[in-house]
Design a protein around this motif. Structure first.
Motif, PDB file in Angstrom:
ATOM      1  N   THR A  71       5.834   5.121   1.947  1.00 21.70           N
ATOM      2  CA  THR A  71       5.428   6.477   2.334  1.00 21.70           C
ATOM      3  C   THR A  71       6.633   7.399   2.391  1.00 21.70           C
ATOM      4  O   THR A  71       7.773   6.934   2.424  1.00 21.70           O
ATOM      5  N   ILE A  72       6.370   8.694   2.399  1.00 21.37           N
ATOM      6  CA  ILE A  72       7.453   9.647   2.640  1.00 21.37           C
ATOM      7  C   ILE A  72       7.310  10.288   4.026  1.00 21.37           C
ATOM      8  O   ILE A  72       8.133  11.088   4.434  1.00 21.37           O
ATOM      9  N   MET A  73       6.235   9.920   4.742  1.00 20.75           N
ATOM     10  CA  MET A  73       6.046  10.469   6.088  1.00 20.75           C
ATOM     11  C   MET A  73       7.034   9.815   7.051  1.00 20.75           C
ATOM     12  O   MET A  73       7.306   8.619   6.936  1.00 20.75           O
ATOM     13  N   THR A  74       7.538  10.597   8.008  1.00 22.51           N
ATOM     14  CA  THR A  74       8.539  10.027   8.913  1.00 22.51           C
ATOM     15  C   THR A  74       8.319  10.422  10.377  1.00 22.51           C
ATOM     16  O   THR A  74       9.212  10.255  11.196  1.00 22.51           O
ATOM     17  N   ASN A  75       7.152  10.989  10.696  1.00 19.72           N
ATOM     18  CA  ASN A  75       6.953  11.306  12.112  1.00 19.72           C
ATOM     19  C   ASN A  75       6.623  10.028  12.878  1.00 19.72           C
ATOM     20  O   ASN A  75       6.343   8.982  12.303  1.00 19.72           O
ATOM     21  N   VAL A  76       6.645  10.127  14.193  1.00 12.13           N
ATOM     22  CA  VAL A  76       6.572   8.930  15.033  1.00 12.13           C
ATOM     23  C   VAL A  76       5.226   8.201  14.901  1.00 12.13           C
ATOM     24  O   VAL A  76       5.128   6.998  15.145  1.00 12.13           O
ATOM     25  N   ASN A  77       4.201   8.915  14.454  1.00 12.33           N
ATOM     26  CA  ASN A  77       2.898   8.276  14.274  1.00 12.33           C
ATOM     27  C   ASN A  77       2.921   7.215  13.173  1.00 12.33           C
ATOM     28  O   ASN A  77       2.082   6.316  13.155  1.00 12.33           O
ATOM     29  N   VAL A  78       3.899   7.321  12.275  1.00 11.89           N
ATOM     30  CA  VAL A  78       4.080   6.304  11.230  1.00 11.89           C
ATOM     31  C   VAL A  78       4.304   4.929  11.879  1.00 11.89           C
ATOM     32  O   VAL A  78       3.780   3.913  11.419  1.00 11.89           O
ATOM     33  N   VAL A  79       5.078   4.932  12.960  1.00  6.42           N
ATOM     34  CA  VAL A  79       5.365   3.671  13.656  1.00  6.42           C
ATOM     35  C   VAL A  79       4.086   3.091  14.261  1.00  6.42           C
ATOM     36  O   VAL A  79       3.831   1.889  14.173  1.00  6.42           O
ATOM     37  N   ALA A  80       3.263   3.959  14.831  1.00  8.08           N
ATOM     38  CA  ALA A  80       1.996   3.492  15.416  1.00  8.08           C
ATOM     39  C   ALA A  80       1.095   2.901  14.342  1.00  8.08           C
ATOM     40  O   ALA A  80       0.525   1.823  14.528  1.00  8.08           O
ATOM     41  N   ILE A 116       8.153   6.991  -4.404  1.00  8.19           N
ATOM     42  CA  ILE A 116       7.129   5.980  -4.116  1.00  8.19           C
ATOM     43  C   ILE A 116       6.731   5.208  -5.375  1.00  8.19           C
ATOM     44  O   ILE A 116       6.653   3.981  -5.365  1.00  8.19           O
ATOM     45  N   TYR A 117       6.519   5.935  -6.479  1.00  8.66           N
ATOM     46  CA  TYR A 117       6.066   5.258  -7.701  1.00  8.66           C
ATOM     47  C   TYR A 117       7.099   4.231  -8.164  1.00  8.66           C
ATOM     48  O   TYR A 117       6.767   3.087  -8.458  1.00  8.66           O
ATOM     49  N   GLU A 118       8.353   4.670  -8.213  1.00  8.07           N
ATOM     50  CA  GLU A 118       9.394   3.761  -8.716  1.00  8.07           C
ATOM     51  C   GLU A 118       9.601   2.581  -7.779  1.00  8.07           C
ATOM     52  O   GLU A 118       9.818   1.450  -8.210  1.00  8.07           O
ATOM     53  N   PHE A 119       9.519   2.852  -6.460  1.00  5.01           N
ATOM     54  CA  PHE A 119       9.686   1.758  -5.504  1.00  5.01           C
ATOM     55  C   PHE A 119       8.561   0.731  -5.647  1.00  5.01           C
ATOM     56  O   PHE A 119       8.801  -0.473  -5.732  1.00  5.01           O
ATOM     57  N   THR A 120       7.318   1.210  -5.693  1.00  8.21           N
ATOM     58  CA  THR A 120       6.200   0.254  -5.746  1.00  8.21           C
ATOM     59  C   THR A 120       6.167  -0.462  -7.101  1.00  8.21           C
ATOM     60  O   THR A 120       5.766  -1.626  -7.173  1.00  8.21           O
ATOM     61  N   TYR A 136       0.861  -1.182   0.000  1.00  6.22           N
ATOM     62  CA  TYR A 136       0.000   0.000   0.000  1.00  6.22           C
ATOM     63  C   TYR A 136       0.899   1.234   0.000  1.00  6.22           C
ATOM     64  O   TYR A 136       1.938   1.237   0.662  1.00  6.22           O
ATOM     65  N   ALA A 137       0.499   2.248  -0.758  1.00  5.31           N
ATOM     66  CA  ALA A 137       1.285   3.483  -0.805  1.00  5.31           C
ATOM     67  C   ALA A 137       0.416   4.647  -0.374  1.00  5.31           C
ATOM     68  O   ALA A 137      -0.742   4.749  -0.802  1.00  5.31           O
ATOM     69  N   GLY A 138       0.935   5.513   0.483  1.00 12.09           N
ATOM     70  CA  GLY A 138       0.161   6.690   0.888  1.00 12.09           C
ATOM     71  C   GLY A 138       0.785   7.423   2.049  1.00 12.09           C
ATOM     72  O   GLY A 138       1.567   6.849   2.807  1.00 12.09           O
ATOM     73  N   ASP A 139       0.421   8.707   2.167  1.00 10.82           N
ATOM     74  CA  ASP A 139       1.009   9.543   3.206  1.00 10.82           C
ATOM     75  C   ASP A 139      -0.008  10.049   4.227  1.00 10.82           C
ATOM     76  O   ASP A 139       0.372  10.561   5.272  1.00 10.82           O
ATOM     77  N   LEU A 140      -1.279   9.951   3.908  1.00 11.00           N
ATOM     78  CA  LEU A 140      -2.293  10.369   4.884  1.00 11.00           C
ATOM     79  C   LEU A 140      -2.549   9.194   5.822  1.00 11.00           C
ATOM     80  O   LEU A 140      -3.087   8.168   5.418  1.00 11.00           O
ATOM     81  N   LEU A 141      -2.122   9.356   7.062  1.00  6.66           N
ATOM     82  CA  LEU A 141      -2.068   8.208   7.963  1.00  6.66           C
ATOM     83  C   LEU A 141      -3.427   7.552   8.200  1.00  6.66           C
ATOM     84  O   LEU A 141      -3.533   6.337   8.204  1.00  6.66           O
ATOM     85  N   ARG A 200      -7.333   1.702   4.851  1.00  7.92           N
ATOM     86  CA  ARG A 200      -7.323   0.929   3.597  1.00  7.92           C
ATOM     87  C   ARG A 200      -6.267  -0.166   3.527  1.00  7.92           C
ATOM     88  O   ARG A 200      -6.441  -1.136   2.793  1.00  7.92           O
ATOM     89  N   ALA A 201      -5.149   0.003   4.193  1.00  5.19           N
ATOM     90  CA  ALA A 201      -4.077  -0.991   4.069  1.00  5.19           C
ATOM     91  C   ALA A 201      -4.467  -2.277   4.799  1.00  5.19           C
ATOM     92  O   ALA A 201      -5.316  -2.259   5.692  1.00  5.19           O
TER      93      ALA A 201
END
Lengths: 108, 140
Positions: A48-57, A97-101, A28-33, A39-40
């Motif tokens: 994702t390109i998000m890197t704040n700590v909520n990403v881990v949660a 993201i596009y190239e990675f996925t 799954y690809a996306g930045d809106l947590l 959806r995931a």
């Protein structure tokens, strides 16, 4: 394919690897947590390109097989430390993201 | 499990980075109780969204989780501003989250819809200026 195999195939940087034997089930690809959380699916690789700590949660609650930070997005040591504590596979790539996925979809 | 187990959490309204701690702790508790991974996932996501909402909109609150033999019941109580139009707030994409919260990847207007999607039952009681209580049940 396992997370360790993915790391090797796409030359990903390991930030936190607590279970490399974890099987990858889709992605799954996306930045809106909240969007991602709604959806995931469990076992997904999350790009994702998000890197704040909520990403881990979010990664933990959805039970992602791995979270891949794209475009070498900068990430704090505290976030990496939290990922290790929570048992999250956290990886990083220089690819957008596009190239990675796209590369991932050729593998799984 | 004959007697229901009750877990309570204070959700800190000041600290956005620790938001989600109650959900992650609850996930661990449920795993130890041998609840199915899919039910755990639903409880954890529903509760996390609720926690985030309490931090963003209400300055924190209280979460009470009751685990009985057939269901997990989550009660989220806050003394925030209340929800003006619950029906509108339940719509995907509707959000009143401020810009700084959106920059963190929240505020997509998916919180309440995600909670409803993951719970088997959900009620929202809200009074403007008094607060909001959300009750969710996930059957296990």
């Amino acid at each position: 394919m396992t997370v360790s195999e993915l790391v090797k195939s796409l030359d990903l940087e390991i930030l936190s690897m607590t279970d490399g034997t974890r099987e990858i089930k889709g992605a799954y690809a996306g930045d809106l947590l909240s969007w991602v959380m709604g959806r995931a699916s469990a076992g997904n690789v999350w790009a994702t390109i998000m890197t704040n700590v909520n990403v881990v949660a979010v990664a933990s609650l959805v039970d992602m097989s791995a979270t891949v930070i794209c475009e070498n997005s900068e990430i704090g040591d505290d976030v990496i430390e939290t990922a290790k504590q929570k048992g999250i596979n956290l990886l990083r790539t220089r690819l957008p993201i596009y190239e990675f996925t796209a590369a991932l979809s050729r593998l799984i | 499990m004959s007697e229901p187990l009750v877990f309570t959490f204070d959700v800190d309204g000041e600290n956005f980075t620790s938001a989600g701690e109650a959900s992650v702790a609850m996930k661990k508790n449920l795993r130890m109780l041998g609840i199915s991974p899919e039910a755990i996932r639903r409880v954890a996501i529903a509760m996390y969204e609720g926690e985030i909402n309490m931090v963003i909109h209400a300055g924190g609150g209280k979460a009470t989780v009751t685990v009985s033999s057939d269901a997990v019941k989550i009660i989220l109580e806050d003394k925030g501003p209340g929800i003006a139009n619950v029906e509108l707030a339940m719509k995907e994409g509707f959000s009143t989250a401020p810009e700084n919260i959106r920059n963190l990847g929240f505020g997509a207007g998916m919180g309440l819809p995600n909670m409803k999607k993951n719970a088997d039952e959900m009620t929202v009681e809200s009074t403007l200026g008094v607060g909001t209580t959300i009750t969710m049940t996930v059957n296990i």
